[in-house]
Design an enzyme around this catalytic site. Sequence first.
Site, PDB file in Angstrom:
ATOM      1  N   CYS A  71       0.792  -1.232   0.000  1.00 13.69           N
ATOM      2  CA  CYS A  71       0.000   0.000   0.000  1.00 13.69           C
ATOM      3  C   CYS A  71       0.823   1.280   0.000  1.00 13.69           C
ATOM      4  O   CYS A  71       0.482   2.244  -0.695  1.00 13.69           O
ATOM      5  CB  CYS A  71      -0.979   0.006   1.171  1.00 13.69           C
ATOM      6  SG  CYS A  71      -0.204   0.148   2.797  1.00 13.69           S
ATOM      7  N   HIS A 110      -1.910   0.929   6.953  1.00 17.39           N
ATOM      8  CA  HIS A 110      -2.447   1.011   5.596  1.00 17.39           C
ATOM      9  C   HIS A 110      -2.617   2.467   5.172  1.00 17.39           C
ATOM     10  O   HIS A 110      -3.117   3.301   5.927  1.00 17.39           O
ATOM     11  CB  HIS A 110      -3.794   0.295   5.496  1.00 17.39           C
ATOM     12  CG  HIS A 110      -4.349   0.288   4.104  1.00 17.39           C
ATOM     13  ND1 HIS A 110      -3.737  -0.376   3.066  1.00 17.39           N
ATOM     14  CD2 HIS A 110      -5.431   0.913   3.574  1.00 17.39           C
ATOM     15  CE1 HIS A 110      -4.428  -0.182   1.962  1.00 17.39           C
ATOM     16  NE2 HIS A 110      -5.454   0.602   2.238  1.00 17.39           N
ATOM     17  N   ASP A 125      -8.115   4.062  -3.266  1.00 15.49           N
ATOM     18  CA  ASP A 125      -7.213   3.120  -2.616  1.00 15.49           C
ATOM     19  C   ASP A 125      -6.828   2.031  -3.619  1.00 15.49           C
ATOM     20  O   ASP A 125      -7.613   1.126  -3.899  1.00 15.49           O
ATOM     21  CB  ASP A 125      -7.893   2.496  -1.391  1.00 15.49           C
ATOM     22  CG  ASP A 125      -6.974   1.572  -0.611  1.00 15.49           C
ATOM     23  OD1 ASP A 125      -5.844   1.342  -1.061  1.00 15.49           O
ATOM     24  OD2 ASP A 125      -7.406   1.081   0.444  1.00 15.49           O
TER      25      ASP A 125
END
Length: 275
Positions: A71, A110, A125
Amino acid sequence: MSHRLDLDGYLQRIGFTREPRVDVATLRALATAHIAAIPFENLDPLLRTPVSVDLAAIEHKLVYSQRGGYCFEQNGLFLAVLRAIGFDVSGLIARVLWNKPEDAEVAQTHMLLRVEVEGESWLADVGFGSMALGGALRLVVDEAQPTSLEPFRLITDGTQWRTQALVRDEWRTLYRFRLQDAERIDYVVANHFTSTYPESHFLHSLIVARTLADRRLGLRNREFVVHALGQESVRRTLQTTEEIKRVLEEQFGLRLPVSSLLDATLDALPMPETV
């Protein structure tokens, strides 16, 4: 001296041929193209190779070297791309709850993005692996929103927000977060924890994912799975290291890193548990 992103190189990497504009349609299209072209993968932590969150390093790895990342790399690159196009975008940080209890105590590990466009706030995302968001979500409460695959929604208690996906008729939480901009040092610390903490699953399991228009591909150690929309999942156990490498290259589009440890690390991956 700040690094200047090669926007054209990125657009070529994800196969985006239209002129990017500062609008919702472009935001959604870029996110969907990104997760189809650049897989989520943790080969560097697994091989004990340091993971950098500097933009130049991320760009070299994900854009030029035909690799993927997790991420902080994926959304770090996407944030730079959106800013280069002209979007008003900031980074957030979240606590992952996927496959965990709703009240689990977990670290902030994250990264996700908040984008202001066309008079509304959106969340993007491209870095959540097996449940990567195809498109973007309007920052509204308890409204099922279509994506390129499953519907997603956002819920809040007034302080913390949760991102949920509708999986097999059940709303399941991916992570919880606050609408407070994260600072770069937050990502540096979280990335260090995620990629070096002895109990981090990224150091012990091979985790790869790619999200296409009609299906999700996943690899966890030796288990390769295809989740096609509206169909039963198809699973296959990869018996040999050569099979694993072939799937990484052909199904996930990865150029494997040059490492003397690669074959030995893949050889040591456990077989799936039988029920």
